[in-house]
Motif scaffolding. Structure first.
Motif, mmCIF file in Angstrom:
data_model
loop_
_atom_site.group_PDB
_atom_site.id
_atom_site.type_symbol
_atom_site.label_atom_id
_atom_site.label_comp_id
_atom_site.label_asym_id
_atom_site.label_seq_id
_atom_site.Cartn_x
_atom_site.Cartn_y
_atom_site.Cartn_z
ATOM 1 N N ILE A 62 0.853 -1.183 0.000
ATOM 2 C CA ILE A 62 0.000 0.000 0.000
ATOM 3 C C ILE A 62 0.884 1.227 0.000
ATOM 4 C CG2 ILE A 62 -1.722 1.291 1.297
ATOM 5 C CD1 ILE A 62 -2.696 -1.393 2.380
ATOM 6 N N GLY A 63 0.592 2.155 -0.887
ATOM 7 C CA GLY A 63 1.369 3.391 -0.972
ATOM 8 C C GLY A 63 0.774 4.482 -0.105
ATOM 9 N N SER A 64 1.227 5.690 -0.338
ATOM 10 C CA SER A 64 0.804 6.815 0.498
ATOM 11 C C SER A 64 -0.479 7.473 0.023
ATOM 12 C CB SER A 64 1.919 7.850 0.538
ATOM 13 O OG SER A 64 2.198 8.307 -0.768
ATOM 14 N N PHE A 65 -0.974 7.144 -1.181
ATOM 15 C CA PHE A 65 -2.192 7.724 -1.737
ATOM 16 C C PHE A 65 -2.158 9.247 -1.654
ATOM 17 C CE2 PHE A 65 -3.556 3.392 -1.283
ATOM 18 C CZ PHE A 65 -4.415 3.208 -2.347
ATOM 19 N N SER A 66 -1.043 9.848 -2.081
ATOM 20 C CA SER A 66 -0.865 11.289 -1.932
ATOM 21 C C SER A 66 -1.788 12.098 -2.840
ATOM 22 C CB SER A 66 0.589 11.671 -2.170
ATOM 23 O OG SER A 66 1.020 11.200 -3.413
ATOM 24 N N LEU A 67 -2.157 11.600 -4.001
ATOM 25 C CA LEU A 67 -3.095 12.333 -4.863
ATOM 26 C C LEU A 67 -4.470 12.401 -4.207
ATOM 27 C CD1 LEU A 67 -3.688 13.723 -7.578
ATOM 28 C CD2 LEU A 67 -4.291 11.478 -8.481
ATOM 29 N N PHE A 68 -4.972 11.269 -3.741
ATOM 30 C CA PHE A 68 -6.281 11.250 -3.091
ATOM 31 C C PHE A 68 -6.263 12.086 -1.813
ATOM 32 C CE2 PHE A 68 -9.437 9.555 -0.155
ATOM 33 C CZ PHE A 68 -10.578 9.624 -0.934
ATOM 34 N N ASN A 69 -5.198 11.963 -1.016
ATOM 35 C CA ASN A 69 -5.113 12.747 0.223
ATOM 36 C C ASN A 69 -5.007 14.241 -0.069
ATOM 37 O OD1 ASN A 69 -5.285 10.493 1.852
ATOM 38 N ND2 ASN A 69 -3.079 10.193 1.892
ATOM 39 N N GLY A 70 -4.304 14.610 -1.154
ATOM 40 C CA GLY A 70 -4.223 16.009 -1.550
ATOM 41 C C GLY A 70 -5.582 16.546 -1.970
ATOM 42 N N TYR A 71 -6.339 15.745 -2.726
ATOM 43 C CA TYR A 71 -7.699 16.150 -3.106
ATOM 44 C C TYR A 71 -8.567 16.314 -1.862
ATOM 45 C CZ TYR A 71 -12.602 15.481 -4.157
ATOM 46 O OH TYR A 71 -13.965 15.611 -4.157
ATOM 47 N N GLU A 72 -8.482 15.364 -0.941
ATOM 48 C CA GLU A 72 -9.299 15.415 0.289
ATOM 49 C C GLU A 72 -8.967 16.659 1.104
ATOM 50 O OE1 GLU A 72 -9.772 15.031 4.519
ATOM 51 O OE2 GLU A 72 -7.874 14.545 3.562
ATOM 52 N N LYS A 73 -7.682 16.983 1.213
ATOM 53 C CA LYS A 73 -7.255 18.167 1.964
ATOM 54 C C LYS A 73 -7.761 19.441 1.290
ATOM 55 C CE LYS A 73 -3.320 17.588 3.904
ATOM 56 N NZ LYS A 73 -1.885 17.427 4.101
ATOM 57 N N TRP A 74 -7.673 19.472 -0.053
ATOM 58 C CA TRP A 74 -8.160 20.633 -0.791
ATOM 59 C C TRP A 74 -9.666 20.788 -0.605
ATOM 60 C CZ3 TRP A 74 -11.781 20.525 -4.755
ATOM 61 C CH2 TRP A 74 -12.043 21.758 -5.353
ATOM 62 N N GLN A 75 -10.393 19.680 -0.695
ATOM 63 C CA GLN A 75 -11.849 19.728 -0.592
ATOM 64 C C GLN A 75 -12.302 20.202 0.790
ATOM 65 O OE1 GLN A 75 -14.151 16.315 0.093
ATOM 66 N NE2 GLN A 75 -15.747 17.813 0.390
ATOM 67 N N VAL A 87 -1.244 3.677 -10.629
ATOM 68 C CA VAL A 87 -0.071 4.323 -11.218
ATOM 69 C C VAL A 87 0.904 4.822 -10.152
ATOM 70 C CG1 VAL A 87 0.706 6.180 -12.730
ATOM 71 C CG2 VAL A 87 -1.418 4.991 -13.234
ATOM 72 N N LEU A 88 0.472 5.785 -9.340
ATOM 73 C CA LEU A 88 1.398 6.462 -8.422
ATOM 74 C C LEU A 88 1.951 5.545 -7.339
ATOM 75 C CD1 LEU A 88 -0.463 9.871 -8.093
ATOM 76 C CD2 LEU A 88 1.494 9.304 -9.533
ATOM 77 N N ASN A 89 1.116 4.701 -6.754
ATOM 78 C CA ASN A 89 1.613 3.797 -5.715
ATOM 79 C C ASN A 89 2.536 2.726 -6.299
ATOM 80 O OD1 ASN A 89 0.265 5.232 -3.794
ATOM 81 N ND2 ASN A 89 -1.400 3.783 -3.569
ATOM 82 N N THR A 90 2.309 2.350 -7.552
ATOM 83 C CA THR A 90 3.213 1.407 -8.208
ATOM 84 C C THR A 90 4.573 2.054 -8.428
ATOM 85 O OG1 THR A 90 1.329 0.379 -9.315
ATOM 86 C CG2 THR A 90 3.515 -0.076 -10.225
ATOM 87 N N ILE A 91 4.566 3.312 -8.892
ATOM 88 C CA ILE A 91 5.825 4.052 -9.058
ATOM 89 C C ILE A 91 6.522 4.187 -7.711
ATOM 90 C CG2 ILE A 91 6.807 6.313 -9.625
ATOM 91 C CD1 ILE A 91 4.579 6.566 -11.752
ATOM 92 N N GLU A 92 5.752 4.508 -6.665
ATOM 93 C CA GLU A 92 6.330 4.654 -5.328
ATOM 94 C C GLU A 92 6.922 3.335 -4.831
ATOM 95 O OE1 GLU A 92 4.952 6.162 -0.877
ATOM 96 O OE2 GLU A 92 3.501 6.101 -2.487
ATOM 97 N N PHE A 93 6.264 2.225 -5.126
ATOM 98 C CA PHE A 93 6.758 0.926 -4.684
ATOM 99 C C PHE A 93 8.084 0.580 -5.357
ATOM 100 C CE2 PHE A 93 7.039 -3.688 -5.375
ATOM 101 C CZ PHE A 93 7.078 -4.113 -4.055
ATOM 102 N N TRP A 94 8.187 0.792 -6.667
ATOM 103 C CA TRP A 94 9.375 0.379 -7.400
ATOM 104 C C TRP A 94 10.519 1.375 -7.299
ATOM 105 C CZ3 TRP A 94 9.972 -4.440 -8.352
ATOM 106 C CH2 TRP A 94 8.867 -5.252 -8.547
#
Length: 182
Positions: free
Chosen positions: A23-36, A68-75
């Motif tokens: 499991i990655g950091s889900f930074s895109l979703f968390n950024g959207y949630e913070k903005w919202q 996409v992003l969590n896969t990049i973060e993992f590798w």
């Protein structure tokens, strides 16, 4: 019957990739949630806009993060969305420091305005501290799995990459500081 079994197998296989343990950091979703949550100063307006946008934006952000992003973060070990994020971190002195994530390290801004950089050098796999234009290497990872730490007096010590190695560095630092205080 074969077509249904193939479809079910494909769905189960894709589901296993999405529900894997990395499991990655889900930074895109968390950024959207913070903005919202902080787009206006009125929590009711934020809630209404959130009800409108949530069914559209949240699944897209979650899908892009998971696939996409969590896969990049993992590798690669770093999340492309995490660059230039700033967090307030409480120091041991009780004051808050602004920690900005850079592409190759961190920028730490003290409450006094003093800026310190911790920079990772990919070429020799080392971490350095840069402050007031002066760069000092802190430690480097050796090819054999050990760590070469640089003490405050400039002496280098090679230790294992485990708790025993950390203990050895702490003892060397405390011993060095103890004699410096005398």
């Amino acid at each position: 019957m074969k077509k249904i079994s193939l479809k079910v197998a494909a769905i189960l296989l894709s589901g296993s990739f999405l529900c894997s343990s990395c499991i990655g950091s889900f930074s895109l979703f968390n950024g959207y949630e913070k903005w919202q949550c902080n787009m206006t100063s009125n929590k009711f307006v934020n809630g209404i806009v959130g009800l409108i946008l949530q069914p559209i934006v949240a699944p897209i952000c979650c899908f892009v993060d998971a696939v996409v992003l969590n896969t990049i973060e993992f590798w690669t070990g770093s999340n492309p969305m995490a660059v230039n994020t700033i967090q307030q971190v409480k120091g041991q002195d009780g004051r808050f420091y602004a920690v900005k994530t850079l592409k190759n390290g961190y920028e730490i801004k003290a409450p006094t305005g003093e800026v310190t950089y911790f920079i990772h050098n990919d070429k020799d796999d080392s971490w350095s501290m840069q402050q007031n234009g002066i760069t000092k290497e802190l430690f480097r990872f050796n090819a054999d799995g050990t760590i070469e730490a640089v003490l405050q007096n400039g002496e280098k010590i090679t230790v294992t990459n485990d708790e025993a190695g950390l203990q050895k560095v702490q003892e060397a630092v405390y011993t060095d500081n103890f004699f410096a205080l005398r």
